[in-house]
Design an enzyme around this catalytic site. Structure first.
Site, mmCIF file in Angstrom:
data_model
loop_
_atom_site.group_PDB
_atom_site.id
_atom_site.type_symbol
_atom_site.label_atom_id
_atom_site.label_comp_id
_atom_site.label_asym_id
_atom_site.label_seq_id
_atom_site.Cartn_x
_atom_site.Cartn_y
_atom_site.Cartn_z
ATOM 1 N N CYS A 1 -2.481 -4.596 5.399
ATOM 2 C CA CYS A 1 -1.334 -4.190 4.600
ATOM 3 C C CYS A 1 -0.906 -2.766 4.624
ATOM 4 O O CYS A 1 0.146 -2.273 3.973
ATOM 5 C CB CYS A 1 -1.823 -4.672 3.333
ATOM 6 N N HIS B 1 -7.925 8.903 17.351
ATOM 7 C CA HIS B 1 -7.095 8.358 16.139
ATOM 8 C C HIS B 1 -7.770 6.935 15.898
ATOM 9 O O HIS B 1 -8.105 6.602 14.619
ATOM 10 C CB HIS B 1 -5.668 7.967 16.528
#
Lengths: 153, 418
Positions: free
Chosen positions: B50, B99
């Site tokens: 989400c 990342h």
């Protein structure tokens, strides 16, 4: 030398177990009070929960009192059989009887007056402190008396 | 060879766009299959939660991975590219690896250091391997990522202490009652935060739930969602006796849980601890209540203070996590360079063999085969000697990557792969 009376052995073992349980209950109680204080002051500390500490503290008493009762009874039988008396003034004996009275009162409060939770923990911590204090006090007093008599002799 | 990470997250992409670009669990397999078809790369990975949608690719040469991914997103979700283009970030090679490591450690999460992301990536990893879109590089990269994440969570305190209001409430409840097992919860006043807190408590093991609200219908609606019992607002006090945890969030302008109420209740419940969570503003519970024995009252500010102090502790761990990430990413690239250089060298050798064979078989076909072979070996050895030495030297300083790229580009070794 005459071997030790079985009553004496039971008495000593039971007394040791009883006082270990009371000490355990005392330590768990202190930890409970510390955590309760932390929670009331909005601080989260690591460690077992309050309820667990309360239960441990109470279980210490639950084991301690019956075992102390057994220690006292076997102790009295041993005194009667070996010395023909039920009582003499001695710091251990006096403070044990005192401890039995104090913890019995505590159980009365718990089961009859309904003292639970923090108050119960405070009472048990105070009871143990008082008993230790009485025992040390009497020991000190006894030492004084002995010293006094030895001096006279 | 390039590792690319292209995606969007909660930091720059508004929820309105994010929710349109998210992939449902059932759509992931199809998405992966379509990515494999439409995006020129050799390995593909897709993550959708989400808070983020992120894809990882292994591509070769100067591809158009980004454009192709943008187009794929646009086609898949029926959304114009210009609507999301500005939200996309792109990381290449070392940055992409770092990342990923940051994301999996929770350093890039909305709630710093949260654990959920590890599981989500693991799940996506399973889907990708089922879809057959992973290869040796991404396979190894994610394997490393899981290790980094585990290390971060065991060796640092990045995930310790509750940092959201509902999770602080749960932590406090566990501090008081121990592991929750059916503790009774009363919800006074329905609202988003009280519902969220209730959800967390239930997930941690709290039991029977009572819901009371001034508008009884609202209580009924919330109760239905949690399989709970709706209580008329006038009755909550009589039910308090059997309750362990109370969440209050009414809109009342004055306190509704008074000192007197709670003292009375505590006596009848034999001092069993009572945990009051007051998330209403203005407060629903009189502050005097906190002084009662065995009652633990936390208002929204108290919860926030605990959450913030925990967050501060987590923030202290960021640096050591990043240090570890850097170390692990270097380790990964050492492995990758090894893999890559052996691949490029193999292709270079194949290319030379191809050229030599053509020339020697053409013009020198008069020579016996044995001699032609010897000649080819010696020529190949001579040509490759210097570059190999240079590569070895460069690899020691960790700079072989550029040489390999140059060899690949200058000799156009891409075509040798087919």
């Amino acid at each position: 030398m005459k071997s030790a009376s079985p009553y004496f052995i039971v008495h000593v073992a039971a007394a040791v177990v009883a006082y270990i349980s009371f000490a355990f209950s005392f330590i768990a109680g202190l930890f409970y009070l510390y955590q309760d204080w932390q929670l009331k002051h909005r601080r989260l500390v690591k460690g077992p929960s309050l309820e667990a500490m309360e239960r441990l503290s109470f279980n210490g008493l639950l084991i301690g009192l019956p075992v102390l009762t057994a220690a006292l009874i076997s102790g009295f039988i041993w005194l009667k059989m070996d010395f023909g008396t039920l009582w003499f003034w001695n710091s251990k004996l006096t403070s044990s009887v005192f401890a039995w009275l104090v913890y019995s009162v505590l159980f009365y409060f718990h089961y009859v007056s309904g003292v639970h939770g923090r108050k119960m923990v405070i009472l048990s911590v105070c009871a143990f402190s008082l008993i230790v204090f009485i025992f040390l006090g009497m020991n000190f007093f006894e030492a004084q008396i002995h010293a006094h008599f030895e001096h006279r002799a | 060879m390039h590792i690319s990470s292209i995606g969007l997250n909660h930091k720059i992409c508004p929820i309105a766009v994010r929710e349109r670009l998210a992939f449902s669990k059932t759509a992931i397999q199809e998405a992966l299959a379509r990515m494999k078809q439409n995006i020129h790369a050799s390995e593909w990975f897709l993550l959708s939660t989400c808070n983020r949608v992120e894809a990882y690719f292994i591509s070769h040469g100067t591809g158009h991975v980004r454009e192709e991914f943008e187009k794929f997103l646009s086609d898949f979700h029926n959304i114009e590219i210009k609507e999301f283009r500005n939200c996309l970030y792109q990381y290449e090679d070392e940055e992409a690896v770092r990342h990923l490591f940051k994301v999996i450690c929770g350093l890039d999460s909305l709630v710093l250091g949260e654990n959920e992301i590890h599981g989500q990536i693991k799940e996506s990893f399973t889907w990708a391997s089922e879809a057959g879109t992973l290869g040796p590089v991404l396979g190894r990269l994610f394997e490393r990522a899981f290790q980094v994440s585990k290390k971060a969570r065991t060796e640092t305190k990045i995930n310790e202490g509750a940092v959201s209001i509902p999770s602080v409430a749960v932590e406090l409840a566990e501090k008081i009652f121990g592991r929750l097992h059916g503790e009774k919860v009363l919800v006074l006043g329905t609202g988003e935060m009280s519902e969220l807190t209730l959800k967390h408590l239930v997930a941690s093991g709290a039991g029977a739930i009572l819901v009371a609200n001034r508008t009884y219908e609202k209580a009924v609606t919330l109760a239905a969602r949690f399989n709970a019992e709706a209580v008329h607002f006038d009755d909550w006090l009589t039910r308090l006796k059997s309750v362990d945890i109370v969440i209050t969030s009414t809109a009342a302008p004055h306190a509704i849980v008074t000192h007197e109420d709670v003292v009375g209740v505590m006596r009848s419940r034999r001092q069993k601890p009572l945990f009051l969570i007051d998330i209403a503003v203005p407060r629903d519970v009189e502050s005097e209540v906190a002084k009662i024995d065995d009652v633990y009252l936390y208002n929204i500010d108290d919860l926030r203070v605990v959450a913030e102090s925990n967050l501060k502790e987590r923030k202290k761990e960021i640096e050591s996590c990043e240090h570890m990430i850097l170390e692990k990413s270097e380790e990964f690239f050492k492995w990758l360079n090894g893999l890559e250089s052996s691949e490029v060298i193999n292709r270079f050798r194949e290319y030379l063999d191809f050229c030599l064979e053509q020339e020697l078989n053409g013009r020198f076909h008069a020579l016996p085969e044995e001699e032609r072979k010897q000649l080819a070996d010696r020529l190949r050895g001579k040509i490759m000697h210097a570059p190999l030495e240079k590569l070895k030297e460069a690899a020691k300083n960790g700079g072989s990557h550029r040489y390999l790229e140059a060899i690949e580009a200058l000799f156009d070794l891409e075509r040798m792969k087919r």
